[in-house]
Motif scaffolding. Structure first.
Motif, PDB file in Angstrom:
ATOM      1  N   ARG A 165       0.993  -1.000   0.055  1.00  0.00           N
ATOM      2  CA  ARG A 165      -0.254   0.050  -0.024  1.00  0.00           C
ATOM      3  C   ARG A 165       0.874   1.109  -0.049  1.00  0.00           C
ATOM      4  O   ARG A 165       1.701   1.424   0.808  1.00  0.00           O
ATOM      5  CB  ARG A 165      -0.682   0.036   1.235  1.00  0.00           C
ATOM      6  N   ARG A 166       0.550   2.172  -0.776  1.00  0.00           N
ATOM      7  CA  ARG A 166       1.169   3.449  -0.896  1.00  0.00           C
ATOM      8  C   ARG A 166      -0.073   4.505  -0.881  1.00  0.00           C
ATOM      9  O   ARG A 166      -1.178   4.012  -1.593  1.00  0.00           O
ATOM     10  CB  ARG A 166       1.956   3.890  -1.967  1.00  0.00           C
ATOM     11  N   SER A 167       0.156   5.403  -0.849  1.00  0.00           N
ATOM     12  CA  SER A 167      -0.959   6.894  -0.943  1.00  0.00           C
ATOM     13  C   SER A 167      -0.919   7.086  -2.352  1.00  0.00           C
ATOM     14  O   SER A 167       0.382   7.215  -2.895  1.00  0.00           O
ATOM     15  CB  SER A 167      -0.481   8.001  -0.147  1.00  0.00           C
ATOM     16  N   ARG A 198      -1.857   9.106  -5.524  1.00  0.00           N
ATOM     17  CA  ARG A 198      -2.011  10.344  -5.903  1.00  0.00           C
ATOM     18  C   ARG A 198      -2.412  10.507  -7.444  1.00  0.00           C
ATOM     19  O   ARG A 198      -2.275  11.671  -8.127  1.00  0.00           O
ATOM     20  CB  ARG A 198      -1.244  11.323  -5.396  1.00  0.00           C
ATOM     21  N   LEU A 249      -1.920  22.772   1.002  1.00  0.00           N
ATOM     22  CA  LEU A 249      -1.541  21.532   0.305  1.00  0.00           C
ATOM     23  C   LEU A 249      -2.077  21.573  -1.110  1.00  0.00           C
ATOM     24  O   LEU A 249      -3.476  21.452  -0.768  1.00  0.00           O
ATOM     25  CB  LEU A 249      -1.907  20.409   1.206  1.00  0.00           C
ATOM     26  N   MET A 306      -3.824  19.887  -3.888  1.00  0.00           N
ATOM     27  CA  MET A 306      -4.303  18.569  -4.068  1.00  0.00           C
ATOM     28  C   MET A 306      -5.059  18.399  -5.481  1.00  0.00           C
ATOM     29  O   MET A 306      -6.337  17.729  -5.395  1.00  0.00           O
ATOM     30  CB  MET A 306      -4.940  18.048  -2.894  1.00  0.00           C
ATOM     31  N   TRP A 318      -4.835  16.899  -7.800  1.00  0.00           N
ATOM     32  CA  TRP A 318      -4.708  15.194  -8.292  1.00  0.00           C
ATOM     33  C   TRP A 318      -6.082  14.476  -7.764  1.00  0.00           C
ATOM     34  O   TRP A 318      -6.477  13.720  -8.410  1.00  0.00           O
ATOM     35  CB  TRP A 318      -3.563  14.587  -7.807  1.00  0.00           C
ATOM     36  N   CYS A 329      -5.984   7.324  -1.017  1.00  0.00           N
ATOM     37  CA  CYS A 329      -5.298   8.519  -0.101  1.00  0.00           C
ATOM     38  C   CYS A 329      -5.973   8.996   0.938  1.00  0.00           C
ATOM     39  O   CYS A 329      -7.135   9.445   0.493  1.00  0.00           O
ATOM     40  CB  CYS A 329      -4.406   9.390  -0.972  1.00  0.00           C
ATOM     41  N   TRP A 330      -5.547   9.071   2.165  1.00  0.00           N
ATOM     42  CA  TRP A 330      -6.143   9.680   3.194  1.00  0.00           C
ATOM     43  C   TRP A 330      -5.804  11.223   3.014  1.00  0.00           C
ATOM     44  O   TRP A 330      -4.980  11.566   2.563  1.00  0.00           O
ATOM     45  CB  TRP A 330      -5.578   9.348   4.361  1.00  0.00           C
ATOM     46  N   ILE A 331      -6.949  11.824   3.307  1.00  0.00           N
ATOM     47  CA  ILE A 331      -6.828  13.542   3.025  1.00  0.00           C
ATOM     48  C   ILE A 331      -7.332  14.019   4.305  1.00  0.00           C
ATOM     49  O   ILE A 331      -8.730  13.877   4.784  1.00  0.00           O
ATOM     50  CB  ILE A 331      -7.707  14.192   2.022  1.00  0.00           C
ATOM     51  N   GLY A 332      -6.547  14.450   5.269  1.00  0.00           N
ATOM     52  CA  GLY A 332      -6.992  15.221   6.710  1.00  0.00           C
ATOM     53  C   GLY A 332      -6.881  16.450   6.738  1.00  0.00           C
ATOM     54  O   GLY A 332      -7.309  17.096   7.572  1.00  0.00           O
ATOM     55  N   TRP A 333      -6.335  17.154   5.617  1.00  0.00           N
ATOM     56  CA  TRP A 333      -6.414  18.698   5.300  1.00  0.00           C
ATOM     57  C   TRP A 333      -7.618  19.206   5.005  1.00  0.00           C
ATOM     58  O   TRP A 333      -7.521  19.746   3.768  1.00  0.00           O
ATOM     59  CB  TRP A 333      -5.086  18.831   4.789  1.00  0.00           C
ATOM     60  N   ARG A 348       7.625   5.949   1.679  1.00  0.00           N
ATOM     61  CA  ARG A 348       8.251   6.877   2.211  1.00  0.00           C
ATOM     62  C   ARG A 348       9.098   6.458   3.536  1.00  0.00           C
ATOM     63  O   ARG A 348       8.616   5.228   3.965  1.00  0.00           O
ATOM     64  CB  ARG A 348       7.072   7.807   2.605  1.00  0.00           C
ATOM     65  N   ARG A 400      10.340   5.232   6.898  1.00  0.00           N
ATOM     66  CA  ARG A 400       9.529   4.771   8.319  1.00  0.00           C
ATOM     67  C   ARG A 400      10.711   4.854   9.452  1.00  0.00           C
ATOM     68  O   ARG A 400      11.573   4.547   9.109  1.00  0.00           O
ATOM     69  CB  ARG A 400       8.783   3.326   8.234  1.00  0.00           C
TER      70      ARG A 400
HETATM   71  C1  LIG Z   1      -4.795  10.927   8.809  1.00  0.00           C
HETATM   72  C2  LIG Z   1      -4.196  11.152   7.624  1.00  0.00           C
HETATM   73  C3  LIG Z   1      -4.199  12.327   6.936  1.00  0.00           C
HETATM   74  C4  LIG Z   1      -3.521  12.776   5.804  1.00  0.00           C
HETATM   75  N1  LIG Z   1      -3.736  13.681   5.079  1.00  0.00           N
HETATM   76  C5  LIG Z   1      -3.424  14.040   3.719  1.00  0.00           C
HETATM   77  C6  LIG Z   1      -3.664  15.138   2.959  1.00  0.00           C
HETATM   78  O1  LIG Z   1      -4.233  16.006   3.613  1.00  0.00           O
HETATM   79  N2  LIG Z   1      -2.871  15.160   1.675  1.00  0.00           N
HETATM   80  C7  LIG Z   1      -2.373  14.159   1.367  1.00  0.00           C
HETATM   81  O2  LIG Z   1      -1.920  14.407   0.020  1.00  0.00           O
HETATM   82  N3  LIG Z   1      -1.914  13.159   1.906  1.00  0.00           N
HETATM   83  C8  LIG Z   1      -2.392  13.017   3.246  1.00  0.00           C
HETATM   84  N4  LIG Z   1      -2.168  11.798   3.825  1.00  0.00           N
HETATM   85  C9  LIG Z   1      -1.268  11.003   3.447  1.00  0.00           C
HETATM   86  C10 LIG Z   1       0.333  10.841   4.108  1.00  0.00           C
HETATM   87  O3  LIG Z   1       1.092  11.914   3.584  1.00  0.00           O
HETATM   88  C11 LIG Z   1       0.832   9.445   4.012  1.00  0.00           C
HETATM   89  O4  LIG Z   1       0.137   8.545   4.562  1.00  0.00           O
HETATM   90  C12 LIG Z   1       2.260   9.306   4.559  1.00  0.00           C
HETATM   91  O5  LIG Z   1       3.246  10.479   3.738  1.00  0.00           O
HETATM   92  C13 LIG Z   1       3.010   8.000   4.257  1.00  0.00           C
HETATM   93  O6  LIG Z   1       3.044   7.711   2.969  1.00  0.00           O
HETATM   94  P1  LIG Z   1       2.253   6.438   2.383  1.00  0.00           P
HETATM   95  O7  LIG Z   1       0.887   6.484   2.591  1.00  0.00           O
HETATM   96  O8  LIG Z   1       2.500   6.472   0.752  1.00  0.00           O
HETATM   97  O9  LIG Z   1       2.888   5.253   3.158  1.00  0.00           O
HETATM   98  C14 LIG Z   1      -2.730  11.655   5.233  1.00  0.00           C
HETATM   99  C15 LIG Z   1      -2.613  10.472   5.790  1.00  0.00           C
HETATM  100  C16 LIG Z   1      -3.332  10.098   6.941  1.00  0.00           C
HETATM  101  C17 LIG Z   1      -3.345   8.749   7.730  1.00  0.00           C
END
Ligand SMILES: Cc1cc2nc3c(=O)[nH]c(=O)nc-3n(C[C@H](O)[C@H](O)[C@H](O)COP(=O)(O)O)c2cc1C
Length: 182
Positions: free
Chosen positions: A10-12, A14, A68, A70, A72, A126-130, A167, A169
């Motif tokens: 798994r990766r985020s 985008r 940020l 985003m 994409w 991809c999680w987006i928390g912003w 990324r 760890r």
């Molecule tokens: C709670 C949470 C909020 C996040 N918010 C954002 C976000 O707003 N924008 C974004 O591009 N990535 C966001 N991410 C993704 C993280 O940047 C990413 O999980 C982290 O850099 C590790 O990379 P990976 O998921 O590829 O392993 C978020 C991840 C989590 C868990």
């Protein structure tokens, strides 16, 4: 695929193709989230599924915070808003006593169930928390007691065979306290 392999892969994501995600796949990832454990089995998670292009654009333009970039996210065919509905007794009372914020833990687990199920199906997330929770609540039409906590993008990765490198760890040695046996 083993859970270990799914977690490692798994990766985020985008970058997505424009191919739609079948309804059955969306239901499958939501069902994985639904099966998550939760404190006192309160199941505080709620989900809003957004596939309409205009609605997605509005959520991204108005519901994502500036700073940020985003754009994409517009290419993800699905946005899933992850919401949290707190119960009066278990959440407010128990959290006040224990100082452990159970519903946040619960929805984090549910969200990651969703993400890992998507990975098994070959879908990117991809999680987006912003985000701006109040604005997103209005846009998805949730009542005031449901708090939008995050958005998860979902779709087919543009480069499934060339995922981004992992990324960095932290090493376990910096994270774990092993207590000596007495
Ligand atoms: C709670 C949470 C909020 C996040 N918010 C954002 C976000 O707003 N924008 C974004 O591009 N990535 C966001 N991410 C993704 C993280 O940047 C990413 O999980 C982290 O850099 C590790 O990379 P990976 O998921 O590829 O392993 C978020 C991840 C989590 C868990």
């Amino acid at each position: 695929m083993s859970v270990a392999k799914i977690i490692a892969r798994r990766r985020s994501c985008r970058a997505y193709t424009s191919a739609p995600v079948p309804r059955g796949h969306i239901e499958q990832v939501l069902d994985a989230a639904r099966l998550a454990p939760s404190a006192c089995n309160q199941q505080p998670w709620r989900f809003a599924v957004v596939t309409d292009v205009e609605r997605k654009r509005t959520i991204i333009e108005q519901g994502f915070r500036p700073g940020l970039s985003m754009p994409w996210a517009n290419h993800a065919p699905v946005l899933i808003v992850l919401g949290m509905k707190k119960s009066l007794l278990v959440h407010r009372a128990a959290v006040a006593i224990s100082k452990v914020d159970y519903p946040w833990i619960d929805i984090g687990i549910a969200g990651e169930h969703l993400v890992l199920q998507a990975e098994e199906l070959g879908l990117g997330t991809c999680w987006i928390g912003w985000v701006k929770p109040a604005r997103i609540r209005r846009l998805v039409g949730w009542p005031s007691d449901v708090h939008p906590a995050a958005v998860i993008t979902l779709g087919w990765p543009e480069n499934p065979d060339a995922p981004p490198p992992q990324r960095p760890r932290k090493d376990l040695s910096t994270l774990v306290t092993w207590l000596a046996e007495s």
